[in-house]
Design a protein around this motif. Structure first.
Motif, PDB file in Angstrom:
ATOM      1  N   GLU A 249      48.036  36.778  33.768  1.00  0.00           N
ATOM      2  CA  GLU A 249      47.389  35.479  33.966  1.00  0.00           C
ATOM      3  C   GLU A 249      47.756  34.818  35.295  1.00  0.00           C
ATOM      4  O   GLU A 249      46.972  34.028  35.825  1.00  0.00           O
ATOM      5  N   TYR A 250      48.927  35.142  35.827  1.00  0.00           N
ATOM      6  CA  TYR A 250      49.392  34.479  37.056  1.00  0.00           C
ATOM      7  C   TYR A 250      49.884  35.511  38.066  1.00  0.00           C
ATOM      8  O   TYR A 250      51.053  35.511  38.458  1.00  0.00           O
ATOM      9  N   ARG A 254      46.989  39.724  45.470  1.00  0.00           N
ATOM     10  CA  ARG A 254      45.728  40.417  45.179  1.00  0.00           C
ATOM     11  C   ARG A 254      46.008  41.811  44.634  1.00  0.00           C
ATOM     12  O   ARG A 254      45.279  42.292  43.758  1.00  0.00           O
ATOM     13  N   ALA A 257      46.932  41.441  40.913  1.00  0.00           N
ATOM     14  CA  ALA A 257      45.746  41.035  40.158  1.00  0.00           C
ATOM     15  C   ALA A 257      44.802  42.205  39.947  1.00  0.00           C
ATOM     16  O   ALA A 257      44.234  42.376  38.866  1.00  0.00           O
ATOM     17  N   THR A 298      46.813  25.516  43.022  1.00  0.00           N
ATOM     18  CA  THR A 298      48.132  26.133  43.048  1.00  0.00           C
ATOM     19  C   THR A 298      48.955  25.538  44.181  1.00  0.00           C
ATOM     20  O   THR A 298      48.410  24.940  45.123  1.00  0.00           O
ATOM     21  N   ARG A 312      38.829  37.200  35.619  1.00  0.00           N
ATOM     22  CA  ARG A 312      38.815  38.314  34.679  1.00  0.00           C
ATOM     23  C   ARG A 312      37.495  38.328  33.899  1.00  0.00           C
ATOM     24  O   ARG A 312      36.932  37.264  33.605  1.00  0.00           O
ATOM     25  N   LYS A 315      36.976  36.043  30.864  1.00  0.00           N
ATOM     26  CA  LYS A 315      37.021  34.601  31.067  1.00  0.00           C
ATOM     27  C   LYS A 315      35.627  33.993  31.218  1.00  0.00           C
ATOM     28  O   LYS A 315      35.459  32.778  31.123  1.00  0.00           O
ATOM     29  N   SER A 385      40.413  26.456  34.651  1.00  0.00           N
ATOM     30  CA  SER A 385      41.745  27.046  34.468  1.00  0.00           C
ATOM     31  C   SER A 385      41.708  28.558  34.471  1.00  0.00           C
ATOM     32  O   SER A 385      42.741  29.198  34.633  1.00  0.00           O
ATOM     33  N   ILE A 388      41.652  32.282  39.177  1.00  0.00           N
ATOM     34  CA  ILE A 388      42.945  32.554  39.840  1.00  0.00           C
ATOM     35  C   ILE A 388      42.736  32.419  41.341  1.00  0.00           C
ATOM     36  O   ILE A 388      41.838  33.056  41.908  1.00  0.00           O
ATOM     37  N   LEU A 390      44.278  33.058  45.009  1.00  0.00           N
ATOM     38  CA  LEU A 390      45.281  33.876  45.682  1.00  0.00           C
ATOM     39  C   LEU A 390      45.205  33.639  47.188  1.00  0.00           C
ATOM     40  O   LEU A 390      44.116  33.670  47.770  1.00  0.00           O
TER      41      LEU A 390
END
Length: 392
Positions: A249-250, A254, A257, A298, A312, A315, A385, A388, A390
């Motif tokens: 999740e976090y 890259r 991920a 972030t 993802r 999601k 939420s 992500i 990056l």
């Protein structure tokens, strides 16, 4: 009979892994300090530092040639670090040979003696221990009961299944009561269904014995199911250490991920910051979309900064009707794959970009109309939420 799964909970991406046992707040059981290993001009491990607590199942995860097996062999004493030090249970392992370490290594091939029975294989390592014959028999019996193989004690390895051979190797490794058990791709030789079953058996056995496990694997699902924490390795370096939830999740980069699970990347620029970050994403622009995405900010983000937006497949929500809320995109289904429990949609955006979407098939086929079919116009949406951000 296989052990029943215990201490399991829902994990990231649908994986399930056991709740970590409480770990001590004292010095770590294993400490790897700035360890490197070179073979000639090739540097297999580059300045790796790790701490592992007593009672953990810790996974070294990465592709072929990332250095994970070399690091495992240095922990076992089969290779000496070119630089750095390794401590196990407070003892510096520099110069300590493999047989003098409180460690046992379980190899991918299991290395069972084909001419010996299961019972003799398990007891082989106890021959030179300071034990009476009766104590050895009791210890072997205890290990066979632990792995639920007592009824097979008199059989040869070729007379039992692959999963049972794996448990024989595990019982032999645990018979000498090591403080640390190293497992090199322990489930690679098993088929998918047996591998999933054996993962839970390993977890249950580790929980009963309390022995620290370090597992080397290239299989991300295996690492996420088995381990309390994962070290993701690439080109001899550790890219991230964290719980399965952390790395899924976090992700810190890259690379992480993209390595852990499926994900789609889009390039963007930070427009503004507040309770949510507003990100301009050219791939999301179109006649029915603004091209601006809301995401959870972030640390360290700045207006005007280039970022990678990663999402993802699970999601996304997919619908034939436009939903309410932020982050709504129009698209057309170009590809569709049915996997039983879920379906994979590849949706083309007006910009030409492709988005992968997983939708759970909660109802049996034929009882409800499929969410969408090939060439259908659809709407995608995702919560801020779920995005992500990056910076690298």
């Amino acid at each position: 009979m296989p052990l029943e799964p215990e201490l399991q909970r829902g994990g990231p991406g649908g994986a399930a892994h056991h709740s970590p046992r409480p770990l001590s707040q004292t010095d770590p059981f294993i400490r790897v300090e700035n360890v490197s290993k070179s073979f000639g001009t090739f540097q297999a491990v580059k300045d790796v530092s790790l701490t592992i607590e007593k009672g953990e199942i810790f996974a070294l995860l990465g592709g072929s040639g990332c250095g994970k097996t070399t690091l495992l062999r240095m922990l076992a004493g089969f290779e000496d670090p070119s630089a750095g030090r390794i401590f196990i249970d407070g003892q510096d392992m520099t110069g300590v040979p493999p047989w003098a370490r409180p460690v046992h290594m379980m190899f991918q091939s299991y290395a069972l003696f084909p001419h010996m029975t299961v019972e003799r294989n398990v007891g082989y390592g106890l021959q030179h221990e300071a034990m009476t014959a009766a104590e050895r028999r009791d210890r072997v019996r205890e290990m066979l009961e632990l792995v639920q193989l007592a009824p097979y004690a008199g059989r040869k390895p070729h007379q039992i299944s692959g999963g049972q051979r794996q448990r024989v190797a595990l019982a032999r490794a645990l018979a000498r009561a090591p403080k640390l058990l190293l497992l090199d791709e322990p489930l690679a030789a098993l088929d998918k269904k047996l591998r999933e079953q054996t993962q839970f058996e390993l977890m249950n056995i580790q929980d009963k014995t309390g022995v620290t496990f370090i597992v080397v694997t290239h299989d991300q699902d295996e690492a996420m199911t088995l381990s309390n924490r994962i070290a993701v390795m690439d080109k001899g370096q550790v890219r991230q250490v964290g719980t399965p939830t952390d790395v899924y999740e976090y992700p810190a980069s890259r690379f992480v991920a993209g390595f852990i699970g499926a994900i789609t990347f889009f390039e963007g620029v930070v427009e503004s910051l507040g309770d949510t970050a507003r990100i301009a994403v050219p791939d999301f622009a179109g006649p029915q979309a603004t091209g601006t995405v809301q995401a959870r900010p972030t640390a360290g983000l700045k207006p005007g900064q280039k970022v990678t937006l990663a999402i993802r497949p699970e999601k996304f929500s997919i619908s034939r009707h436009r939903p309410e809320g932020p982050n709504v995109l129009a698209g057309v289904v170009r590809d569709l794959g049915y996997f039983g429990k879920d379906s994979l949609y590849r949706v083309a955006l007006p910009s030409g970009g492709l988005v992968s979407v997983h939708a759970v098939n909660a109802r049996r086929a034929g009882e409800a109309e499929r969410v969408a079919d090939w060439e259908d116009a659809v709407w995608l949406s995702f919560d801020p939420s779920a995005a992500i951000l990056l910076g690298e």
